[in-house]
Design an enzyme around this catalytic site. Sequence first.
Site, PDB file in Angstrom:
ATOM      1  N   LYS A   1      14.085  67.680  41.962  1.00 20.91           N
ATOM      2  CA  LYS A   1      14.962  69.592  42.058  1.00 20.91           C
ATOM      3  C   LYS A   1      15.903  69.002  41.159  1.00 20.91           C
ATOM      4  O   LYS A   1      16.533  67.736  41.229  1.00 20.91           O
ATOM      5  CB  LYS A   1      15.564  69.551  43.461  1.00 20.91           C
ATOM      6  CG  LYS A   1      13.674  70.243  44.836  1.00 20.91           C
ATOM      7  CD  LYS A   1      13.405  71.202  43.509  1.00 20.91           C
ATOM      8  CE  LYS A   1      12.081  72.606  44.194  1.00 20.91           C
ATOM      9  NZ  LYS A   1      12.435  73.155  45.373  1.00 20.91           N
TER      10      LYS A   1
ATOM     11  N   GLU B   1       7.239  67.864  33.261  1.00 18.29           N
ATOM     12  CA  GLU B   1       7.079  68.853  33.034  1.00 18.29           C
ATOM     13  C   GLU B   1       8.390  69.900  33.647  1.00 18.29           C
ATOM     14  O   GLU B   1       8.777  69.362  34.775  1.00 18.29           O
ATOM     15  CB  GLU B   1       5.765  69.809  33.516  1.00 18.29           C
ATOM     16  CG  GLU B   1       4.815  68.982  32.360  1.00 18.29           C
ATOM     17  CD  GLU B   1       3.424  68.953  33.424  1.00 18.29           C
ATOM     18  OE1 GLU B   1       3.119  70.236  34.038  1.00 18.29           O
ATOM     19  OE2 GLU B   1       2.578  68.130  32.955  1.00 18.29           O
TER      20      GLU B   1
ATOM     21  N   CYS C   1       9.550  78.585  78.815  1.00 19.19           N
ATOM     22  CA  CYS C   1      11.371  78.516  77.895  1.00 19.19           C
ATOM     23  C   CYS C   1      10.860  80.217  77.161  1.00 19.19           C
ATOM     24  O   CYS C   1      10.133  80.056  76.218  1.00 19.19           O
ATOM     25  CB  CYS C   1      11.369  77.258  77.223  1.00 19.19           C
ATOM     26  SG  CYS C   1      12.809  77.881  76.065  1.00 19.19           S
TER      27      CYS C   1
ATOM     28  N   ASP D   1      10.674  77.980  37.150  1.00 22.75           N
ATOM     29  CA  ASP D   1      11.152  79.126  38.861  1.00 22.75           C
ATOM     30  C   ASP D   1       9.722  80.524  38.986  1.00 22.75           C
ATOM     31  O   ASP D   1      10.966  81.782  38.575  1.00 22.75           O
ATOM     32  CB  ASP D   1      12.701  79.323  39.327  1.00 22.75           C
ATOM     33  CG  ASP D   1      12.420  79.668  40.527  1.00 22.75           C
ATOM     34  OD1 ASP D   1      11.690  79.883  41.560  1.00 22.75           O
ATOM     35  OD2 ASP D   1      13.807  79.704  40.356  1.00 22.75           O
TER      36      ASP D   1
ATOM     37  N   LYS E   1      10.007  72.768  35.998  1.00 21.37           N
ATOM     38  CA  LYS E   1       9.505  73.585  36.788  1.00 21.37           C
ATOM     39  C   LYS E   1      10.310  74.757  36.606  1.00 21.37           C
ATOM     40  O   LYS E   1      10.946  74.481  37.220  1.00 21.37           O
ATOM     41  CB  LYS E   1       9.878  72.456  38.628  1.00 21.37           C
ATOM     42  CG  LYS E   1       9.775  73.000  39.693  1.00 21.37           C
ATOM     43  CD  LYS E   1       9.542  72.271  40.856  1.00 21.37           C
ATOM     44  CE  LYS E   1       8.851  73.107  42.051  1.00 21.37           C
ATOM     45  NZ  LYS E   1       9.191  74.618  42.522  1.00 21.37           N
TER      46      LYS E   1
ATOM     47  N   CYS F   1      15.469  71.249  74.905  1.00 20.62           N
ATOM     48  CA  CYS F   1      14.335  72.147  76.823  1.00 20.62           C
ATOM     49  C   CYS F   1      13.623  71.501  76.422  1.00 20.62           C
ATOM     50  O   CYS F   1      12.259  71.440  75.455  1.00 20.62           O
ATOM     51  CB  CYS F   1      14.295  73.509  75.822  1.00 20.62           C
ATOM     52  SG  CYS F   1      13.870  74.069  77.434  1.00 20.62           S
TER      53      CYS F   1
ATOM     54  N   TYR G   1      -0.322  74.799  33.177  1.00 13.05           N
ATOM     55  CA  TYR G   1       0.024  73.823  32.927  1.00 13.05           C
ATOM     56  C   TYR G   1      -0.655  72.336  34.017  1.00 13.05           C
ATOM     57  O   TYR G   1      -0.720  71.175  33.520  1.00 13.05           O
ATOM     58  CB  TYR G   1       0.961  73.818  33.869  1.00 13.05           C
ATOM     59  CG  TYR G   1       2.219  74.363  34.877  1.00 13.05           C
ATOM     60  CD1 TYR G   1       0.834  74.506  36.273  1.00 13.05           C
ATOM     61  CD2 TYR G   1       2.543  75.419  35.069  1.00 13.05           C
ATOM     62  CE1 TYR G   1       1.603  74.804  37.092  1.00 13.05           C
ATOM     63  CE2 TYR G   1       2.480  75.997  36.111  1.00 13.05           C
ATOM     64  CZ  TYR G   1       2.371  76.059  37.298  1.00 13.05           C
ATOM     65  OH  TYR G   1       2.166  77.165  38.055  1.00 13.05           O
TER      66      TYR G   1
ATOM     67  N   CYS H   1      19.634  74.635  77.959  1.00 11.92           N
ATOM     68  CA  CYS H   1      19.266  75.944  77.042  1.00 11.92           C
ATOM     69  C   CYS H   1      19.037  77.313  77.291  1.00 11.92           C
ATOM     70  O   CYS H   1      19.847  77.831  78.204  1.00 11.92           O
ATOM     71  CB  CYS H   1      17.471  75.824  77.056  1.00 11.92           C
ATOM     72  SG  CYS H   1      16.452  76.365  75.893  1.00 11.92           S
TER      73      CYS H   1
ATOM     74  N   CYS I   1      17.521  79.158  77.658  1.00 11.16           N
ATOM     75  CA  CYS I   1      16.553  80.080  78.701  1.00 11.16           C
ATOM     76  C   CYS I   1      16.321  79.752  80.078  1.00 11.16           C
ATOM     77  O   CYS I   1      16.618  79.750  81.391  1.00 11.16           O
ATOM     78  CB  CYS I   1      14.781  79.772  78.673  1.00 11.16           C
ATOM     79  SG  CYS I   1      14.287  77.552  78.847  1.00 11.16           S
TER      80      CYS I   1
END
Length: 668
Positions: free
Chosen positions: A306, A114, A430, A118, A116, A423, A218, A400, A402
């Site tokens: 997709k 079927e 952090c 949107d 898809k 990290c 559907y 990082c 931090c």
Amino acid sequence: MNKNIKQDYQKKIDELKKHNKFYYENSSPEISDKEYDKLKRQILNLEKEHAYLKSNFSPSKIVGFKPSKNFAKYKHKEKMLSLSNAFDEEDLFNFEKKIFNFLNEKVDLNYSVEPKIDGISASLTYKNGVLIYGVSRGDGTEGEIITENLKTIKDIPHKITNINFPKDIEIRGEVYINKDDFQKIKASFANPRNAASGSLRQKNPKETSKIPLKFIAYTFGFMSENKFKNQSDFLKELKSWGFLTSEYNEVIKSVNGLVNFHQQFEKKRFDLKYDIDGLVYKVNNIQLQRRLGFTSNSPRWAIAHKFSADHAYSEILNIDIQVGRTGALTPVAKVKSVNIGGVVVSNATLHNEDEILRKDIRIGDTVKIERAGDVIPHVLEVDLKKRRKKSKKFIFPKKCPCGFDTIKEFNKLTKKYDAVRRCPDRGFDCEKIAVEKIKHFISKDAINIDGLGKKVVEKFWDLQFIKFPQDIYHLNYQKISSLDGWGSQSASNLKYSIESSKEVTLEKFIFSLGIRHIGMENAKIIADFTKTMKNFFNLAKKNNINELINIDGIGETQIKSLEKFFQNKINIKVVEKLSEILKIKDWEINKEGKLKNKSFMFTGKLQNISRAEAKSLIEENSGSIVSSVTKKLDYLVIGEKPTAKKVESAKKIGVKILKQQEWSKLLD
Ligand code: IVH
């Protein structure tokens, strides 16, 4: 406590319950909206004056009266899940392979194919042929009652007299706008999907009726009598009942057939009257669908394939390093805004340090960016012809943001260092991880605080209103109401959503802690094992975590991660504080099944059924699975060539041994 007041209060609550039923279930209110509101106000006033008055049916408690929303809420009888995605042939072969593995046999599969669409999914409940509820998807568990708005859509029948129409049925489908119709209203909306979603949430159905919405049916959520063998039969029946169905539905055999059809269809996708972003493939046989069931997010029997993504070129202005909840450092390219397939993109992920090195991506480069459906846009490649002479290689930071040093973990399985730099999980130490942890805590599948979004968390974090999840429950609403963009109404709405989020199930609570490697599936397994918050907290004590090793689905990685989590004093404090504030409900899914409180273990090969299906059958019937023979085990189920050692130890400690046939009998 005054007896008369209490009686008066209860009488009013009973009356309200009665009118709610008339209104929501029978769609025929007996009193006017004004009288109904008056009744609600009287109850609320009584509660205000007499704090001891409480009822689960109070307008302050029951859904649909949330001040932040215009619509009443509705808990879907069957969750409205999403679909997993396939992007290529390999994904499809894997999808089919998983099905065969689960079923433990190679069956001939037909697929109902079927488009898809949107748009926005909606659910329609019919009782005795009359449309009584029209509900939005919401978060999949709970949607909003938008019956009157949905009724303005001409494709949705209000009454169905066909004798084959089931007495009690929930039909699902997509609300969308044809591309031509969208042209006439495009000044007010970003795209057709937004237009559909916005119009469905209008307070006044008259506003909805002005937008040319369409509805294609559907699937079904539940159905009182199910006489359909195949999804394709159901689609035909939908049409005969008066629903609009897609004219492109097909039945196709084999993955190769699907791939061919997809290739052909992709070429004509733009000639369709409405936007589609792929094809949906559903195992056609409904009995097989039943056997396959669902994972926590999506059905095992369906997948969305997709269409290939849209591309565009743009220039990288800068590279930001974002830190995720588990400490992963993700580089994100800030690019000159560019329109890709109708969506304006200004950020694109660069995935990780190794990807930047491999593709030699530099600030100032012109890059090809891909955007596929709702997936985050990502950088595909550099256009080297456009590279500036002076450009320098990008040096990935070793610290990082931090301040901590970062690491690359060694993966024992692949014997390689991870591509991701992180990290080391220091939890709330952090500050970058901490904000992400709070965002995770409030998210839909976790505590789900309606009205407290990620942006608000960031703002409150910057203002130092929240540093730990528990701070959410001690906010100063006076202060909040005076912030830019806030007022007393929005502050009180926020307070309301926060207060109403306090009741939470054990599995959601465990998930909300954002422990690395403990996603929803594992959280459920742990909740099933620990049953209560108290037991869960006991895991924090030394050695207790090792008990989990006996549970199917939990491995060394999860145990290590839990240990690390509980070694951190701040984490313990957070769990402690939250358990005081929240009302954490004991695990009680399917408590009443046939195999209640019984644990099982399998050894040897089972006939005609995979381990996965056997496991899910046990769980559906409230039993549990363990992975070692201990006194706690109730039954050892033996298939072909069982492990002798397991059978011996079961005999030794008196665990009951069942042949596969005997086990099947237990289940009926
Ligand atoms: S079946 C559990 N069929 O896709 C499976 N969905 O990612 C339920 N959609 O929320 C969905 N066309 O909004 C199904 N033919 C189709 C569809 C379709 C569009 C949307 C739907 C759903 C989302 C799943």
